[in-house]
Scaffold this motif. Structure first.
Motif, PDB file in Angstrom:
ATOM      1  N   GLU A  59       0.856  -1.186   0.000  1.00  0.00           N
ATOM      2  CA  GLU A  59       0.000   0.000   0.000  1.00  0.00           C
ATOM      3  C   GLU A  59       0.889   1.232   0.000  1.00  0.00           C
ATOM      4  O   GLU A  59       1.867   1.294   0.754  1.00  0.00           O
ATOM      5  N   ASN A  60       0.573   2.182  -0.830  1.00  0.00           N
ATOM      6  CA  ASN A  60       1.299   3.462  -0.867  1.00  0.00           C
ATOM      7  C   ASN A  60       2.757   3.328  -1.273  1.00  0.00           C
ATOM      8  O   ASN A  60       3.582   4.188  -0.937  1.00  0.00           O
ATOM      9  N   GLU A  61       3.072   2.245  -1.978  1.00  0.00           N
ATOM     10  CA  GLU A  61       4.436   2.045  -2.457  1.00  0.00           C
ATOM     11  C   GLU A  61       4.411   0.942  -3.506  1.00  0.00           C
ATOM     12  O   GLU A  61       3.466   0.149  -3.561  1.00  0.00           O
ATOM     13  N   SER A  62       5.461   0.887  -4.307  1.00  0.00           N
ATOM     14  CA  SER A  62       5.643  -0.204  -5.267  1.00  0.00           C
ATOM     15  C   SER A  62       6.854  -1.021  -4.841  1.00  0.00           C
ATOM     16  O   SER A  62       7.721  -0.526  -4.112  1.00  0.00           O
ATOM     17  N   GLU A  63       6.900  -2.283  -5.292  1.00  0.00           N
ATOM     18  CA  GLU A  63       8.141  -3.042  -5.128  1.00  0.00           C
ATOM     19  C   GLU A  63       8.480  -3.710  -6.446  1.00  0.00           C
ATOM     20  O   GLU A  63       7.638  -4.334  -7.101  1.00  0.00           O
ATOM     21  N   THR A  64       9.741  -3.571  -6.807  1.00  0.00           N
ATOM     22  CA  THR A  64      10.276  -4.192  -8.012  1.00  0.00           C
ATOM     23  C   THR A  64      11.309  -5.230  -7.601  1.00  0.00           C
ATOM     24  O   THR A  64      12.143  -4.964  -6.730  1.00  0.00           O
ATOM     25  N   TYR A  65      11.230  -6.406  -8.236  1.00  0.00           N
ATOM     26  CA  TYR A  65      12.283  -7.413  -8.085  1.00  0.00           C
ATOM     27  C   TYR A  65      12.992  -7.551  -9.427  1.00  0.00           C
ATOM     28  O   TYR A  65      12.325  -7.673 -10.470  1.00  0.00           O
ATOM     29  N   TYR A  66      14.290  -7.587  -9.381  1.00  0.00           N
ATOM     30  CA  TYR A  66      15.070  -7.890 -10.593  1.00  0.00           C
ATOM     31  C   TYR A  66      15.820  -9.179 -10.291  1.00  0.00           C
ATOM     32  O   TYR A  66      16.664  -9.227  -9.390  1.00  0.00           O
ATOM     33  N   ILE A  67      15.489 -10.240 -11.035  1.00  0.00           N
ATOM     34  CA  ILE A  67      16.055 -11.554 -10.757  1.00  0.00           C
ATOM     35  C   ILE A  67      17.470 -11.635 -11.330  1.00  0.00           C
ATOM     36  O   ILE A  67      17.662 -11.517 -12.547  1.00  0.00           O
ATOM     37  N   LEU A  68      18.428 -11.841 -10.445  1.00  0.00           N
ATOM     38  CA  LEU A  68      19.830 -11.941 -10.878  1.00  0.00           C
ATOM     39  C   LEU A  68      20.198 -13.370 -11.247  1.00  0.00           C
ATOM     40  O   LEU A  68      20.957 -13.594 -12.195  1.00  0.00           O
ATOM     41  N   SER A  69      19.715 -14.326 -10.478  1.00  0.00           N
ATOM     42  CA  SER A  69      20.022 -15.725 -10.774  1.00  0.00           C
ATOM     43  C   SER A  69      19.011 -16.613 -10.061  1.00  0.00           C
ATOM     44  O   SER A  69      18.392 -16.214  -9.074  1.00  0.00           O
ATOM     45  N   GLY A  70      18.856 -17.817 -10.600  1.00  0.00           N
ATOM     46  CA  GLY A  70      17.931 -18.770 -10.008  1.00  0.00           C
ATOM     47  C   GLY A  70      16.578 -18.772 -10.707  1.00  0.00           C
ATOM     48  O   GLY A  70      16.358 -18.056 -11.692  1.00  0.00           O
ATOM     49  N   THR A  71      15.693 -19.575 -10.178  1.00  0.00           N
ATOM     50  CA  THR A  71      14.349 -19.761 -10.743  1.00  0.00           C
ATOM     51  C   THR A  71      13.346 -19.676  -9.600  1.00  0.00           C
ATOM     52  O   THR A  71      13.578 -20.253  -8.533  1.00  0.00           O
ATOM     53  N   ALA A  72      12.250 -18.974  -9.827  1.00  0.00           N
ATOM     54  CA  ALA A  72      11.286 -18.773  -8.756  1.00  0.00           C
ATOM     55  C   ALA A  72       9.857 -18.899  -9.238  1.00  0.00           C
ATOM     56  O   ALA A  72       9.533 -18.574 -10.381  1.00  0.00           O
ATOM     57  N   ALA A  73       9.005 -19.391  -8.329  1.00  0.00           N
ATOM     58  CA  ALA A  73       7.561 -19.326  -8.528  1.00  0.00           C
ATOM     59  C   ALA A  73       7.131 -17.963  -8.003  1.00  0.00           C
ATOM     60  O   ALA A  73       7.379 -17.633  -6.837  1.00  0.00           O
ATOM     61  N   PHE A  74       6.496 -17.179  -8.869  1.00  0.00           N
ATOM     62  CA  PHE A  74       6.123 -15.818  -8.506  1.00  0.00           C
ATOM     63  C   PHE A  74       4.609 -15.682  -8.538  1.00  0.00           C
ATOM     64  O   PHE A  74       3.954 -16.083  -9.503  1.00  0.00           O
ATOM     65  N   ASP A  75       4.081 -15.099  -7.476  1.00  0.00           N
ATOM     66  CA  ASP A  75       2.647 -14.811  -7.393  1.00  0.00           C
ATOM     67  C   ASP A  75       2.474 -13.322  -7.705  1.00  0.00           C
ATOM     68  O   ASP A  75       2.820 -12.459  -6.899  1.00  0.00           O
ATOM     69  N   ASP A  76       1.970 -13.066  -8.886  1.00  0.00           N
ATOM     70  CA  ASP A  76       1.862 -11.703  -9.390  1.00  0.00           C
ATOM     71  C   ASP A  76       0.437 -11.204  -9.162  1.00  0.00           C
ATOM     72  O   ASP A  76      -0.406 -11.270 -10.050  1.00  0.00           O
ATOM     73  N   ASN A  77       0.186 -10.739  -7.951  1.00  0.00           N
ATOM     74  CA  ASN A  77      -1.137 -10.226  -7.589  1.00  0.00           C
ATOM     75  C   ASN A  77      -2.214 -11.282  -7.829  1.00  0.00           C
ATOM     76  O   ASN A  77      -3.315 -10.984  -8.291  1.00  0.00           O
ATOM     77  N   GLY A  78      -1.879 -12.541  -7.532  1.00  0.00           N
ATOM     78  CA  GLY A  78      -2.855 -13.613  -7.657  1.00  0.00           C
ATOM     79  C   GLY A  78      -2.621 -14.534  -8.841  1.00  0.00           C
ATOM     80  O   GLY A  78      -3.144 -15.637  -8.887  1.00  0.00           O
ATOM     81  N   GLU A  79      -1.807 -14.075  -9.790  1.00  0.00           N
ATOM     82  CA  GLU A  79      -1.517 -14.895 -10.977  1.00  0.00           C
ATOM     83  C   GLU A  79      -0.157 -15.555 -10.813  1.00  0.00           C
ATOM     84  O   GLU A  79       0.849 -14.858 -10.576  1.00  0.00           O
ATOM     85  N   GLU A 108      18.745 -15.148  -6.332  1.00  0.00           N
ATOM     86  CA  GLU A 108      19.317 -13.834  -6.007  1.00  0.00           C
ATOM     87  C   GLU A 108      18.489 -12.774  -6.717  1.00  0.00           C
ATOM     88  O   GLU A 108      18.220 -12.903  -7.918  1.00  0.00           O
ATOM     89  N   LEU A 109      18.118 -11.738  -5.987  1.00  0.00           N
ATOM     90  CA  LEU A 109      17.342 -10.672  -6.625  1.00  0.00           C
ATOM     91  C   LEU A 109      17.670  -9.320  -6.006  1.00  0.00           C
ATOM     92  O   LEU A 109      18.141  -9.232  -4.864  1.00  0.00           O
ATOM     93  N   ILE A 110      17.418  -8.286  -6.789  1.00  0.00           N
ATOM     94  CA  ILE A 110      17.488  -6.914  -6.292  1.00  0.00           C
ATOM     95  C   ILE A 110      16.058  -6.467  -6.022  1.00  0.00           C
ATOM     96  O   ILE A 110      15.180  -6.645  -6.881  1.00  0.00           O
ATOM     97  N   ALA A 111      15.828  -5.921  -4.832  1.00  0.00           N
ATOM     98  CA  ALA A 111      14.502  -5.423  -4.465  1.00  0.00           C
ATOM     99  C   ALA A 111      14.564  -3.908  -4.295  1.00  0.00           C
ATOM    100  O   ALA A 111      15.503  -3.373  -3.687  1.00  0.00           O
ATOM    101  N   LEU A 112      13.553  -3.239  -4.848  1.00  0.00           N
ATOM    102  CA  LEU A 112      13.463  -1.776  -4.726  1.00  0.00           C
ATOM    103  C   LEU A 112      12.038  -1.408  -4.338  1.00  0.00           C
ATOM    104  O   LEU A 112      11.098  -1.724  -5.065  1.00  0.00           O
ATOM    105  N   ILE A 113      11.902  -0.748  -3.195  1.00  0.00           N
ATOM    106  CA  ILE A 113      10.583  -0.243  -2.782  1.00  0.00           C
ATOM    107  C   ILE A 113      10.616   1.275  -2.850  1.00  0.00           C
ATOM    108  O   ILE A 113      11.448   1.919  -2.201  1.00  0.00           O
ATOM    109  N   LEU A 114       9.706   1.821  -3.677  1.00  0.00           N
ATOM    110  CA  LEU A 114       9.561   3.269  -3.800  1.00  0.00           C
ATOM    111  C   LEU A 114       8.179   3.678  -3.327  1.00  0.00           C
ATOM    112  O   LEU A 114       7.194   2.994  -3.610  1.00  0.00           O
TER     113      LEU A 114
END
Lengths: 116, 116
Positions: A59-79, A108-114
């Protein structure tokens, strides 16, 4: 200013958002102060195989992940989808996400919350 | 939203700030719009050996580099040093920086520009 790798602040977080196992977070900037109050997280995060960050909404912010390495199951707002190195996930204000290392290597990932 | 690696916008910039050769910039977020106007660059930048970003000053914004791999000569607001994978450089508002790949491998870094 140069902050050497050994000087960066690293913390381990257990069951992040009720996720599995733990995550290791290396802060690249130190909270809102070094981000001019424009955000609160700029970090290099590592999840070992089987570990996850539980689903949560921003809420009131965004988060970005940039995947550097590896494989992940990602839940994208329900999808549900699978993400790999080089992929970017963007969770805007009001949406949610969760991520789990479903591979055999560290995720490994980079996370950015703005702030919004 | 997931933006796949192949969908990210990549651009080549020649002689960035009168630097040597070219740099390759992969935009992780697209400019101020996706950054809620809190900054203007969140990118994965690559410099081949011998290439550089010339010295320049940031007014009204900071720039952070997070070195993912390689070795670089870094000009930290006039002070010369060498940076390696895992190091973070922080150039606050009003200060300058420049960086040159002085190694034999590609220099990979994450760049983040946030407004003051």
């Amino acid at each position: 200013m140069v902050r050497r790798s050994a000087e960066t602040r690293v913390h381990v977080r257990e069951h992040a958002f009720e996720g599995k196992g733990s995550i290791t977070v290396r802060d690249l900037l130190r909270g809102p102060e070094e981000m001019y109050e424009k955000g609160r997280v700029f970090a290099h995060t590592t999840l070992q195989p089987g570990c996850s960050i539980g689903y949560h909404v921003h809420e009131n912010e965004s988060e970005t992940y940039y995947i550097l390495s590896g494989t992940a199951a990602f839940d994208d707002n329900g999808e549900k989808t699978t993400v790999h190195a080089g992929d970017v996930t963007f969770t805007p204000c009001g949406q949610g996400h969760g991520i789990e290392n479903c591979g055999d290597e560290p995720l490994e990932l980079i996370a950015l919350i703005l702030y919004r």
